[in-house]
Design an enzyme around this catalytic site. Structure first.
Site, PDB file in Angstrom:
ATOM      1  N   ASP A 137       0.830  -1.219   0.000  1.00  0.00           N
ATOM      2  CA  ASP A 137       0.000   0.000   0.000  1.00  0.00           C
ATOM      3  C   ASP A 137       0.862   1.267   0.000  1.00  0.00           C
ATOM      4  OD1 ASP A 137      -2.237  -1.559   0.087  1.00  0.00           O
ATOM      5  OD2 ASP A 137      -2.621  -1.278   2.217  1.00  0.00           O
ATOM      6  N   CYS A 191     -17.501 -16.526  -7.648  1.00  0.00           N
ATOM      7  CA  CYS A 191     -18.618 -15.931  -6.908  1.00  0.00           C
ATOM      8  C   CYS A 191     -19.968 -16.460  -7.384  1.00  0.00           C
ATOM      9  CB  CYS A 191     -18.592 -14.402  -7.046  1.00  0.00           C
ATOM     10  SG  CYS A 191     -17.306 -13.603  -6.057  1.00  0.00           S
ATOM     11  N   CYS A 194     -23.922 -15.414  -6.344  1.00  0.00           N
ATOM     12  CA  CYS A 194     -23.995 -14.822  -5.003  1.00  0.00           C
ATOM     13  C   CYS A 194     -23.892 -13.299  -5.055  1.00  0.00           C
ATOM     14  CB  CYS A 194     -22.881 -15.381  -4.128  1.00  0.00           C
ATOM     15  SG  CYS A 194     -22.889 -14.725  -2.444  1.00  0.00           S
ATOM     16  N   CYS A 201     -24.193  -4.424   2.103  1.00  0.00           N
ATOM     17  CA  CYS A 201     -23.456  -3.166   2.251  1.00  0.00           C
ATOM     18  C   CYS A 201     -24.348  -2.083   2.855  1.00  0.00           C
ATOM     19  CB  CYS A 201     -22.926  -2.690   0.900  1.00  0.00           C
ATOM     20  SG  CYS A 201     -21.998  -1.138   1.002  1.00  0.00           S
ATOM     21  N   CYS A 217     -18.567   4.212   0.512  1.00  0.00           N
ATOM     22  CA  CYS A 217     -18.043   3.103   1.317  1.00  0.00           C
ATOM     23  C   CYS A 217     -17.711   3.576   2.735  1.00  0.00           C
ATOM     24  CB  CYS A 217     -16.798   2.538   0.645  1.00  0.00           C
ATOM     25  SG  CYS A 217     -16.006   1.204   1.563  1.00  0.00           S
ATOM     26  N   CYS A 244     -15.073  -1.013   7.920  1.00  0.00           N
ATOM     27  CA  CYS A 244     -16.301  -1.823   7.870  1.00  0.00           C
ATOM     28  C   CYS A 244     -15.931  -3.213   7.381  1.00  0.00           C
ATOM     29  CB  CYS A 244     -17.295  -1.168   6.911  1.00  0.00           C
ATOM     30  SG  CYS A 244     -18.862  -2.055   6.706  1.00  0.00           S
ATOM     31  N   CYS A 247     -19.253  -6.701   4.235  1.00  0.00           N
ATOM     32  CA  CYS A 247     -19.223  -7.509   3.018  1.00  0.00           C
ATOM     33  C   CYS A 247     -18.376  -8.765   3.199  1.00  0.00           C
ATOM     34  CB  CYS A 247     -18.730  -6.686   1.829  1.00  0.00           C
ATOM     35  SG  CYS A 247     -17.037  -6.066   1.972  1.00  0.00           S
ATOM     36  N   CYS A 251     -19.849 -12.939   3.493  1.00  0.00           N
ATOM     37  CA  CYS A 251     -19.356 -13.727   2.356  1.00  0.00           C
ATOM     38  C   CYS A 251     -19.218 -15.200   2.734  1.00  0.00           C
ATOM     39  CB  CYS A 251     -18.008 -13.184   1.885  1.00  0.00           C
ATOM     40  SG  CYS A 251     -17.311 -14.115   0.500  1.00  0.00           S
TER      41      CYS A 251
END
Length: 381
Positions: A137, A191, A194, A201, A217, A244, A247, A251
């Site tokens: 990052d 995925c 789904c 969210c 977000c 947060c 999500c 999952c």
């Protein structure tokens, strides 16, 4: 004489596991397929105030431009799921402070970068001097597409990387190298139909499968955004004061998530059972002391208070909360004051609604009592 590149690739993966990485993969630098998607995302303004996302142009999708001479990217993952898997239990308590799981331990940036540097040095001991550079990052790098190309997983509809064996609760890092290593096979999207992450969210930030509008977000709003949190979105943040996990929590792939053995990623005691009021009352010195070595410190004390003010505004009405807010009124920055004032408005409205409900209940009880009394009176009364 050139090294046996296939043998070296296997050795790199073995070294990576020894250094604590959950998985190591290798890919080339071709991300041309990502460039139209990246440009469309930027053109839509989905990056919000994160100007650094656009300032490097397409260099983010061109590793060889970022570090000239780069031939391969070694992508790694490091799991951070704690042994205490009930870390999200306080999300249901509106008076408690919810902090994204990844931030409850030590800041991962320095730790993973150090391990990547060690990996680079191990490679150097095998091939001699060569060019390498670690990233966590810390530069314009499309880490998720690179990790997907390197076989570490696929990008889910929430845009995070998913791995069949590790879910998504892991950090990513990259080592750019100028070695012609053999590459791994890219994982397929699994995925299916789904849409759990899109549905759950809280701010509906996943505007389409694989597309996140960062401006909505919660992680962006509580971490990256430096100005006011938009008023229409404030009630949707609930008690989330830093990031947060919704999500990820919903999952189904995360049911297989690996527990992290990394001691630095376990939850620090300071974050156990903390109420919003407790954190709101921290002085700046306390904030700096308790967040030393934590990713949370990056938002600074002002935005810390801004976020908690919003969460307090979302909490159920209590005079204790109102008193805590009023005690800081006038002694905080303009940014915090605006959110503090908003929180007080929310509590006045909740108090009025509560009073109305109590009055309405009292009226109904009184009417019921009158009917009972009247029913029991003699006819001539």
């Amino acid at each position: 004489m050139h090294p046996d590149w296939s043998e070296l690739a296997q050795q790199i993966k073995s070294w990576g596991l020894e250094l604590g990485f959950g998985q190591v993969g290798i890919c080339d630098t071709d991300l041309q397929a990502e460039e139209p998607r990246l440009q469309a995302w930027l053109d839509a303004g989905f990056h919000g105030e994160m100007e650094w996302m656009a300032s490097h142009g397409m260099k983010r999708a061109r590793p060889a431009e970022l570090v000239p001479g780069t031939l391969r990217v070694i992508s790694v993952r490091m799991d951070y799921l704690p042994e205490d898997a009930a870390f999200a239990s306080n999300l249901a308590d509106p008076d408690s402070a919810y902090i994204s799981r990844y931030a409850l331990g030590r800041d991962y940036h320095k730790l993973i970068r150090s391990r990547l540097k060690q990996l680079g040095e191990k490679i150097q001991s095998y091939v001699g001097p060569y060019g390498f550079r670690p990233f966590v990052d810390s530069a314009p790098v499309l880490e998720r597409p690179l990790a997907a190309k390197a076989g570490l997983g696929w990008q889910g509809k929430h845009s995070l990387l998913l791995n069949r064996d590790a879910g998504s609760l892991f950090f990513l890092g990259e080592l750019f190298v100028d070695l012609p290593l053999p590459v791994d096979t890219q994982a397929n999207d699994s995925c299916g139909n789904c849409v759990a992450c899109i549905t759950i969210c809280p701010t509906q930030a996943i505007v389409a499968p694989y597309t996140v509008d960062a401006r909505r977000c919660v992680s962006y709003l509580t971490i990256e955004l430096q100005s006011d949190i938009p008023e229409p979105l404030r009630p949707l943040l609930g008690n989330r004061i830093y990031g947060c996990d919704d999500c990820q929590l919903v999952c189904p792939v995360n049911q297989a998530a690996d527990v992290s053995a990394e001691a630095d990623f376990q939850r620090r005691p300071v974050w156990l059972n903390k109420t919003l009021i407790e954190l709101w009352q921290w002085t700046e010195d306390e904030f700096l002391r308790f967040t030393e070595g934590s990713a949370i410190r990056r938002i600074g004390y002002e935005r810390w208070l801004r976020n908690i003010a919003v969460a307090l505004g979302n909490a159920p009405f209590s005079q204790k909360t109102v008193d805590a807010l009023q005690q800081r009124s006038g002694s905080v920055s303009d940014l915090v004051q605006r959110h503090l004032d908003w929180a007080l408005v929310q509590h006045r409205a909740k108090q009025q609604k509560l009073q109305w409900q109590q009055q309405n209940l009292l009226t109904r009880q009184t009417e019921r009592l009158v009917r009972v009394i009247q029913k029991g009176l003699p006819d001539h009364a």
